[in-house]
Every structure is written in C-alpha cells, then in structure tokens.
Design an enzyme around this catalytic site. Sequence first.
Site: not given
Length: 246
Positions: A112, A151, A161, A164, A166
Amino acid sequence: MTHDAERKLILPSYRRDDVDAHPPLLSPGYRSTVARAPQQPLTYLPQRLTEVTGPLLGEGRLGELDHDLTRQHDGEPLGQRIIVHGRVVDGDGCAVPHTLVEIWQANAAGRYRHAADTWPAPLDPNFTGVGRALTDADGRYHFVTVQPGAYPWRNHDNAWRPAHIHFSLFGRAFTQRLVTQMYFPGDPLFSQDPIFNSVRDERARQRMVARYDHAATRPEWALAYEFDIVLRGREATVFEDEDDDE
C-alpha cells in the site's frame, strides 16, 4: 397548537434483516479484534436529523479519472490490468443508483502507499491504489485497476493476506457507509486467512469472491471480474468493521 406544529418529522428507516452471515466483532483468530471488540452489549442509536442531512456525495466530487487507477499518473502502473465491474442492488434486487463506491488496494507487489506499510516490496510511483465512482441509473459501477498482490501482515506465523480490493459504499450521508472486501477466485491463501474465515457461513464467504467475466475482458488489454454488491436480504454481501486492516 397549530396543525403544522402537530406534524412530526419522519426519518427514513430500513428493515433489519436477521442474517447471521456477518463476522463477529470478536474473532480471536484475527488478533486485533481481541483488543478492539466491544466489552459491553451494543447500544442501538437511532438516526437523527443531522445524520441523514449531512453533506451529499454527488458527481461534483468525482474527478475524470477517479474510476481508472491506471491513468492517474504520468506513467502506467506495473501489473496485470483488470476491469472490476458490477451492480449495487437492494434486498429486492432493485438497482441502487447514484451511490458513491470507493475502492482502495495494494499495488501489484502487495504494498500500500501508506506510511504504516513498510515491508520490503516495491512502491509503484504510478499507482496510488485509490478510486471512486458513482453507480449509474441501473446501479452499475466500473473500475480499471491492476491485480493486487498478496502481502504479509504479522497476525500469526507466516501470515499472508489473499489478494483483495476494499470497497466502501456511501448512502446519502457520511454515516451511511458500508465496507467490504472483494477477493479473487481460486486464491490458495483463503484457508489460512482469519479475516476471510471469520465469516462462518460458506455461502456468505463465497459472495465476497468475484466472478471472472471473460465476456467483459478487453482483448490484448485487460482481464475482467464481476462483483455485485447486495445491501440487504438473504443474499446480502458481507460487510465489516471499517478498521479491519490496511
């Protein structure tokens, strides 16, 4: 007392579905819920006038390229280009038009653009990872982005994770917000992810997984995934705590 003074303001209300698909606020496998889950029974707070008459979220708040995360910088981001599209519908299957849909995600390397994300994966100078769009009259939305990477997140030993995206949906005011995650079909990390598995109903978990949509792909340009969002009812999308993870 005049007739006008006797009239009462009737605020909008919504049916409360008895669907036990949403994840519990306390899911011990997801470690951070242990610290932040409520310790006392929840108190229901009815809507008041100030909560349904706040700032409106309309077309004037959207930029020309907000829906296309691959064209927001001078260069193109790295990674597999994808189209993510779908409909937002209510519990009766009717379209929910003019609803603000926002997304945020990691880049193709699984990182991110956020100060708290410091694991050694490369940042992409041409990818911010944030987009927004309004649903049209038929409740449809459309984004162009890149396939996010998995990640690590230190929840348990060797925790990763699944890839995905959000999703955040706003109603007519800032207090009317729902948050969920969209996953990709066939991800091998599903079995060890406590966020995904905190949804105990298998059918409800699968409603968080997008459908590969070959008909919507653009030849020699982008793959496509369809992700419909159902606000209420037996087939409702699973929604979550807004602060679940990055």
